[in-house]
Write a protein that holds these residues in place. Structure first.
Motif, short mmCIF file in Angstrom:
data_model
loop_
_atom_site.label_atom_id
_atom_site.label_comp_id
_atom_site.label_asym_id
_atom_site.label_seq_id
_atom_site.Cartn_x
_atom_site.Cartn_y
_atom_site.Cartn_z
N LEU A 1 56.87 48.84 -17.21
CA LEU A 1 56.01 48.51 -16.07
C LEU A 1 54.55 48.88 -16.35
O LEU A 1 53.64 48.09 -16.13
CB LEU A 1 56.51 49.24 -14.82
N ILE A 2 54.33 50.08 -16.85
CA ILE A 2 52.98 50.59 -17.07
C ILE A 2 52.33 50.01 -18.33
O ILE A 2 51.18 49.59 -18.32
CB ILE A 2 52.97 52.13 -17.15
N TYR A 3 53.10 50.01 -19.44
CA TYR A 3 52.52 49.68 -20.74
C TYR A 3 52.98 48.35 -21.32
O TYR A 3 52.48 47.93 -22.37
CB TYR A 3 52.83 50.80 -21.75
N GLY A 4 53.96 47.71 -20.70
CA GLY A 4 54.45 46.44 -21.22
C GLY A 4 55.30 46.57 -22.47
O GLY A 4 55.57 45.59 -23.15
N ILE A 5 55.75 47.80 -22.78
CA ILE A 5 56.60 48.01 -23.96
C ILE A 5 58.04 47.72 -23.54
O ILE A 5 58.59 48.39 -22.67
CB ILE A 5 56.49 49.45 -24.49
N PRO A 6 58.67 46.70 -24.11
CA PRO A 6 60.03 46.33 -23.69
C PRO A 6 61.02 47.49 -23.87
O PRO A 6 60.91 48.28 -24.81
CB PRO A 6 60.40 45.17 -24.61
N THR A 7 61.99 47.54 -22.98
CA THR A 7 63.01 48.60 -23.05
C THR A 7 63.82 48.52 -24.33
O THR A 7 64.36 49.53 -24.77
CB THR A 7 63.94 48.55 -21.83
N THR B 1 53.84 57.88 -26.95
CA THR B 1 52.91 58.96 -27.27
C THR B 1 53.03 60.04 -26.20
O THR B 1 53.52 59.78 -25.09
CB THR B 1 51.46 58.45 -27.29
N PRO B 2 52.57 61.24 -26.49
CA PRO B 2 52.56 62.28 -25.46
C PRO B 2 51.77 61.87 -24.21
O PRO B 2 52.17 62.18 -23.09
CB PRO B 2 51.91 63.48 -26.16
N GLU B 3 50.70 61.11 -24.40
CA GLU B 3 49.91 60.64 -23.25
C GLU B 3 50.70 59.63 -22.42
O GLU B 3 50.65 59.66 -21.19
CB GLU B 3 48.59 60.02 -23.74
N GLN B 4 51.43 58.75 -23.09
CA GLN B 4 52.26 57.78 -22.36
C GLN B 4 53.39 58.50 -21.62
O GLN B 4 53.68 58.18 -20.47
CB GLN B 4 52.84 56.73 -23.32
N ALA B 5 54.02 59.48 -22.27
CA ALA B 5 55.08 60.25 -21.62
C ALA B 5 54.54 60.96 -20.39
O ALA B 5 55.20 61.01 -19.34
CB ALA B 5 55.69 61.25 -22.59
N GLY C 1 67.34 58.41 -23.35
CA GLY C 1 68.31 58.92 -22.39
C GLY C 1 68.06 58.53 -20.95
O GLY C 1 68.84 58.90 -20.07
N SER C 2 67.00 57.79 -20.67
CA SER C 2 66.67 57.47 -19.28
C SER C 2 66.23 56.02 -19.14
O SER C 2 65.11 55.66 -19.50
CB SER C 2 65.55 58.39 -18.77
N SER C 3 67.10 55.20 -18.57
CA SER C 3 66.72 53.81 -18.32
C SER C 3 65.56 53.75 -17.33
O SER C 3 64.70 52.87 -17.43
CB SER C 3 67.91 53.00 -17.83
N LEU C 4 65.51 54.67 -16.39
CA LEU C 4 64.41 54.70 -15.42
C LEU C 4 63.07 54.91 -16.15
O LEU C 4 62.11 54.17 -15.92
CB LEU C 4 64.63 55.79 -14.38
N ARG C 5 63.00 55.89 -17.03
CA ARG C 5 61.76 56.15 -17.75
C ARG C 5 61.39 54.96 -18.66
O ARG C 5 60.22 54.60 -18.77
CB ARG C 5 61.87 57.44 -18.58
#
Length: 153
Positions: A90-96, A108-112, A80-84
């Motif tokens: 940016l932080i983890y390199g996981i593509p949108t 993960t909860p830690e990544q969130a 629900g959030s393109s910003l997140r």
């Protein structure tokens, strides 16, 4: 468009239109100091800054719904959030494209928590629009002049 001199603290926008000047002049609020009742329910355009740099511009049919419920969420779904999603990349390199829908990979909860911590280091400002269509038109003008790093083309 009215081009006037830059008033950006970061110097990364260049000559600013009246629309940019108005949004940049809007009251900045530390994300950690706002509450749900501070964010208007009206439609509008909002601006995220981090370390004085403009990072993201968005539009909302309800500023409260978009800013508070979507962008400042703490859940592991980023659909629900393109910003997140963009901060996650940016932080983890996981593509949108991986985190972009409810059926896609959740973090993960830690990544969130790290994404929320990044947002907590930001300021936000907004301007209220008469209608959702007016907000979208303003965002289109703003993004036509300058695309902040967390906005996608």
């Amino acid at each position: 468009m009215n081009n006037s001199t830059s008033t950006s603290t970061s110097g990364n926008i260049g000559p600013l239109s009246a629309e940019w000047q108005a949004l940049l002049a809007a009251q900045q609020r530390d994300v950690t100091s706002i509450s749900i009742s501070d964010v208007p329910i009206e439609p509008g355009v909002y601006l995220w800054r981090r370390d004085g740099e403009v990072n993201y511009v968005g539009t909302a049919t309800s500023l409260r719904g978009r800013v508070w419920r979507k962008h400042l969420g703490r859940g592991v779904s980023l659909g629900g959030s393109s910003l997140r999603r963009n901060i996650c990349e940016l932080i983890y390199g996981i593509p949108t494209t991986v985190t972009g829908s409810k059926d896609r990979q959740k973090v993960t909860p830690e990544q969130a928590a790290a994404i929320r911590a990044w947002l907590d280091g930001c300021t936000i400002s907004w301007t209220i629009s008469d209608s959702a269509a007016d907000a979208l038109a303003l965002e289109t003008v703003l993004l036509g002049e300058y695309r902040p790093p967390l906005n996608r083309k």
